[in-house]
Scaffold this motif. Structure first.
Motif, short mmCIF file in Angstrom:
data_model
loop_
_atom_site.label_atom_id
_atom_site.label_comp_id
_atom_site.label_asym_id
_atom_site.label_seq_id
_atom_site.Cartn_x
_atom_site.Cartn_y
_atom_site.Cartn_z
N PHE A 54 0.83 -1.20 0.00
CA PHE A 54 0.00 0.00 0.00
C PHE A 54 0.87 1.25 0.00
O PHE A 54 2.06 1.22 0.29
N THR A 57 -0.66 5.97 3.22
CA THR A 57 -1.92 6.10 3.95
C THR A 57 -2.54 4.74 4.26
O THR A 57 -3.45 4.66 5.09
N GLY A 58 -2.09 3.69 3.59
CA GLY A 58 -2.70 2.39 3.75
C GLY A 58 -4.02 2.24 3.01
O GLY A 58 -4.70 1.21 3.13
N GLN A 59 -4.39 3.25 2.21
CA GLN A 59 -5.67 3.23 1.50
C GLN A 59 -5.54 2.86 0.03
O GLN A 59 -6.48 2.33 -0.56
N VAL A 60 -4.39 3.15 -0.56
CA VAL A 60 -4.21 2.88 -2.00
C VAL A 60 -3.40 1.59 -2.17
O VAL A 60 -2.24 1.52 -1.76
N GLN A 186 -11.68 -6.83 -5.79
CA GLN A 186 -10.54 -6.03 -6.23
C GLN A 186 -10.19 -6.33 -7.69
O GLN A 186 -9.88 -5.42 -8.47
N LYS A 191 -12.44 -2.56 -6.24
CA LYS A 191 -12.95 -1.98 -5.00
C LYS A 191 -12.95 -3.05 -3.91
O LYS A 191 -12.80 -4.24 -4.18
N HIS A 192 -13.09 -2.61 -2.67
CA HIS A 192 -13.18 -3.55 -1.56
C HIS A 192 -14.54 -4.24 -1.57
O HIS A 192 -15.55 -3.66 -2.01
N ASN A 195 -17.72 -2.58 -0.34
CA ASN A 195 -18.31 -1.51 -1.15
C ASN A 195 -19.09 -2.04 -2.37
O ASN A 195 -19.53 -1.25 -3.20
N ASN A 291 0.64 -7.21 5.12
CA ASN A 291 0.20 -5.87 4.73
C ASN A 291 1.40 -4.95 4.85
O ASN A 291 1.93 -4.75 5.96
#
Length: 837
Positions: A54, A57-60, A186, A191-192, A195, A291
């Motif tokens: 990632f 931010t751990g989001q992308v 994904q 997407k997760h 979602n 992760n």
């Protein structure tokens, strides 16, 4: 009797046959049970998961490292109800009431297999599918089917229905190497899973029946949509969704992710993967489900990719420079926040129509930032200058920028240099080496400050000699450069880029300047956790002071000086100015314009750009650093610094030297009483290069470079200074002392500007002096050509800063400027210099 015996024998045979069949069945059952997994190990079974990389931010999600199975296990609560309902509706609508296996389904499948003559139908429940996919082989045999039933029974003994469904949704294959609903979401929708909407959930639930056939990227998209709609119909029948929701989901336009390698910031990510593989092992990384939170700033990375691509395209059109690279690093931590190794990682490694013998430029996925060993040109100069400053030289030290042959004691290399072609560097000093400046001009006496800011080559070569090649290589190594290891190759051309380095390491080296002497190891990793959330590795602040802050501050003060920089950049100066920010900058261009560099920094951020061609083909139309690299660097930094607060560099302490050449004066005045003996020489006449602050050399000619440097200086002086041969460099009595030595015995008078030997360029001369006395200063007088120009009387204390704007009435070819102050005990101190018209 005979009939009775026959009946007895038949009965015995039947019993023995029955016993044999029972024994055979028990043996077969034992064989089947032998290889079954232990039910007690189901809960502790390690699920293979992919390692995910990632941004900071751990989001992308940048990339997933996986083997044959790409999987991310998620909690049951994170799986949308739509996914659960769609799966139950399409696979087993009586899941919550059915036993582990569906007897009617098995009988129906058995009869279908008998009629078709092959074992193709399974009649499997969700629990059976989980048993088959998680614990058994995919072979279609009766024995495997029996094993499947037994494992399914054991699963439902161990787990509740929700737990079984959770295991199923995290385990089942959905196609495209995606195992489990999170990987499927994904892979196909980017997407997760949490979602996913209703239509997407129904479509993914339709895939496990035949993942290849129903692939969204395959040829049977119509059949997939029909199956998706079937799932929605069954969800509606089971009252999971309303009629309105069903119809809306049927009409919802689905957008599938493209079938490409799902990798962002590829050169950066591959660097992270190399690090992980080397530290933890490739097999472990593919299956451990780590992760990895990296240092990458995704916004800056996107900006870097955009500016590199645009800049390389522009250079291709203007200069035939087809590639570029960029590295950005937080100076305060060593964290790499953006890295672009080439303009297009996914570009063709070999262009089409590349005929034999034709210049072909191979960009593709080669990582110039970390793998490209390229000559840095003048970007090497700050490392040389900071080494010289440590020895006692200063930004005010004066050397002469004149045509100079540096190959000492070589009869094949005449001291009178004539430039017939551009020769900016040679591999070693056994060959002639007389560097030319970028603009073909020579400036005469020049301070090191100007020489570095304007990247003048001849003074830089002299500074390397004064600093020492070995000392400079030690500095480069301490600053993090690891590639300059072939000492036998390096001569004075090293300061012009005569050694190969990588962009990434050069950026790391410049971060030491930004941090005033502190070195931070470069890192790509912030944090690593395992699949259970346990910490594996975490970034920790590390730093080491490798040089006293004063010396990097001197470099920063020079490289942020816009007035000095203007002489180099001219019309491109605006590209180096960032309102509200103080930015240091150094450029570099190698022979024939093969490489163009721009390395700039604030106290917080260091950004380096390389431009050129991977195959080392020169750029055309004088594609220098200012033209090819600086625009890319400027475009990136302009946006990167937007809305960031100003962080200023600390000013260095003043550097005071008694020797005229070290303090900015290229003419040294010796005095005996009132008689002055002016001398003009190159710096090696006044200093021992290894001990510049110590005594002057008794015999300067013993230095092998002295004659090579001195002869051009004397030739220059004869042409530019009136009456030089008759008035200068005359024998000096043993009792003579320099003006600096005389003034040091008394109080202090430091004439800050102008300096001895300056040329008068403006009608107004700004005179600045620092006066210091052990007694009260009462009177200050300024004379120009022996005429009083200014006088001030009063009580000025023991320290007085004198400022005056002098407008001369008449200028001679050679002019004297004299300042004198008197203290309360009538002690006088006088300082006189020569200024040229």
């Amino acid at each position: 009797m005979t009939k009775r015996r026959k009946r007895l024998n038949l009965f015995t045979l039947l019993i023995l046959s029955a016993l044999g069949l029972i024994a055979l069945g028990l043996t077969a059952l034992a064989v089947i049970l032998k290889d079954l997994p232990n039910p007690e190990q189901f809960a502790s079974r390690q699920i293979i998961q992919s390692t995910k990389i990632f941004d900071r931010t751990g989001q992308v999600l940048l990339y997933e490292i996986h083997g044959e199975e790409k999987r991310t296990a998620i909690a049951f609560e994170e799986i949308p109800d739509y996914v659960k309902w769609a799966t139950i509706a399409i696979e087993e609508n009586n899941f919550y009431s059915n036993p582990a296996f569906d007897l009617k389904g098995i009988v129906r499948a058995f009869l279908a297999n008998i009629l078709s003559g092959e074992f193709s139908q399974g009649g499997s429940t969700i629990t059976q599918q989980l048993a088959r996919n998680a614990f058994l082989t995919p072979e279609k045999t009766i024995i495997r089917k029996i094993k499947e039933l037994i494992v399914a029974l054991e699963l439902e003994k161990q787990y509740s229905k929700n737990e079984v469904l959770n295991l199923y949704l995290n385990q089942i294959p959905y196609g495209g190497n995606a195992y489990g609903i999170e990987a499927a979401a994904q892979t196909f929708f980017n997407k997760h899973a949490k979602n996913l909407n209703l239509a997407e959930s129904a479509l993914l639930a339709s895939l496990p029946r035949a993942t290849s056939y129903y692939s969204p990227w395959g040829k049977h998209l119509d059949e997939l949509m029909k199956r998706k709609n079937l799932a929605l119909e069954k969800m509606s029948e089971l009252k999971y969704i309303t009629e309105k929701e069903k119809e809306a989901a049927k009409k919802f336009p689905l957008e599938f992710a493209s079938q490409v390698i799902g990798i962002k910031a590829p050169h950066f990510v591959l660097g992270v993967q190399d690090y992980l593989n080397q530290k933890y092992g490739e097999d472990f990384i593919r299956t451990a489900g780590l992760n990895v939170i990296t240092t990458l700033d995704w916004n800056l990375q996107q900006l870097a990719e955009k500016t590199v691509k645009a800049g390389a395209d522009r250079n291709t059109e203007l200069y035939e420079g087809h590639n570029a690279a960029l590295v950005a690093q937080h100076a305060t931590s060593g964290q790499i926040v953006a890295l672009v190794g080439s303009k297009d990682y996914f570009g063709d490694p070999e262009p089409e129509n590349c005929a034999p013998g034709k210049d072909c430029h191979f960009e593709g996925n080669f990582n110039v930032a970390t793998q490209g060993l390229r000559q840095p040109g003048s970007a090497m100069k700050p490392l040389t200058y900071v080494t010289a400053f440590q020895k006692g030289y200063s930004p005010d030290t004066v050397v002469f920028d004149l045509p100079t042959e540096f190959a000492a004691n070589n009869p094949d290399c005449p001291l009178e240099v004539e430039f017939k072609k551009e020769e900016t560097s040679k591999p070693d000093e056994n060959q002639c080496f007389h560097p030319e400046n970028f603009d073909g001009k020579f400036r005469g006496p020049v301070k090191l400050r100007t020489a570095l800011a304007q990247s003048i080559n001849v003074p830089a070569s002299k500074v390397l000699y004064l600093a020492g090649i070995d000392n400079t290589l030690k500095t480069a190594a301490a600053f993090g450069i690891t590639t300059l290891t072939e000492r036998s190759r390096y001569g004075l051309s090293l300061v012009l880029g005569g050694g190969e380095i990588t962009l990434k390491e050069l950026v790391g080296a410049y971060s030491v300047f930004a941090q005033e002497g502190k070195w931070h190891p470069q890192t790509l990793i912030l944090k690593i956790t395992d699949s259970n959330g346990q910490l594996v590795e975490e970034y920790k602040e590390q730093s080491k002071e490798i040089i006293a802050p004063q010396y990097p501050r001197l470099i920063n003060d020079i490289l942020t000086d816009l007035e000095e920089r203007a002489g180099l950049f001219s019309s491109s100066l605006s590209l180096t100015i960032f309102p509200g920010h103080q930015v240091a900058l150094k450029t570099g261009t190698t022979n024939d314009y093969r490489d163009a560099w721009a390395i700039g920094y604030t106290p917080d951020l260091v950004v380096g750009v390389w431009a050129g061609n991977n195959d080392n083909i020169p750029m055309q139309q004088r594609g220098s650093s200012i033209l090819a690299a600086v625009p890319i660097w400027s475009a990136f930094l302009k946006e990167a610094l937007a809305n960031k607060p100003l962080v200023s560099f600390n000013k260095p302490e003043p550097v005071l030297n008694q020797k005229a050449a070290l303090r900015g004066e290229y003419i040294t005045n010796y005095k005996v009483g009132d008689k002055i003996f002016p001398h003009l020489h190159e710096i090696l006449y006044y200093v021992n290069k290894n001990d510049p602050l110590g005594p002057a050399p008794a015999d300067p000619g013993k230095d092998p470079q002295f004659e090579n440097w001195e002869v051009p200086v004397l030739r220059w002086a004869e042409k530019n200074i009136p009456n030089f041969l008759s008035n200068y460099n005359q024998p000096v009595p043993d009792s003579a002392k320099t003006e600096s030595e005389i003034n040091s015995l008394k109080s202090g008078l430091d004439l800050l500007s102008p300096k001895n030997g300056d040329f008068i360029k403006n009608p107004e001369i700004a005179v600045s002096a620092k006066l210091e006395s052990q007694f009260e200063i009462k009177d200050v007088q300024l004379f120009f050509n022996n005429e009083l120009a200014d006088r001030r009387s009063g009580n000025f204390g023991q320290l007085f800063n004198y400022q005056f704007s002098l407008i001369p009435k008449k200028l001679e070819l050679q002019n004297s400027l004299r300042i004198k102050f008197t203290d309360s005990f009538n002690n006088e101190i006088v300082k006189e210099i020569i200024l040229f018209k």
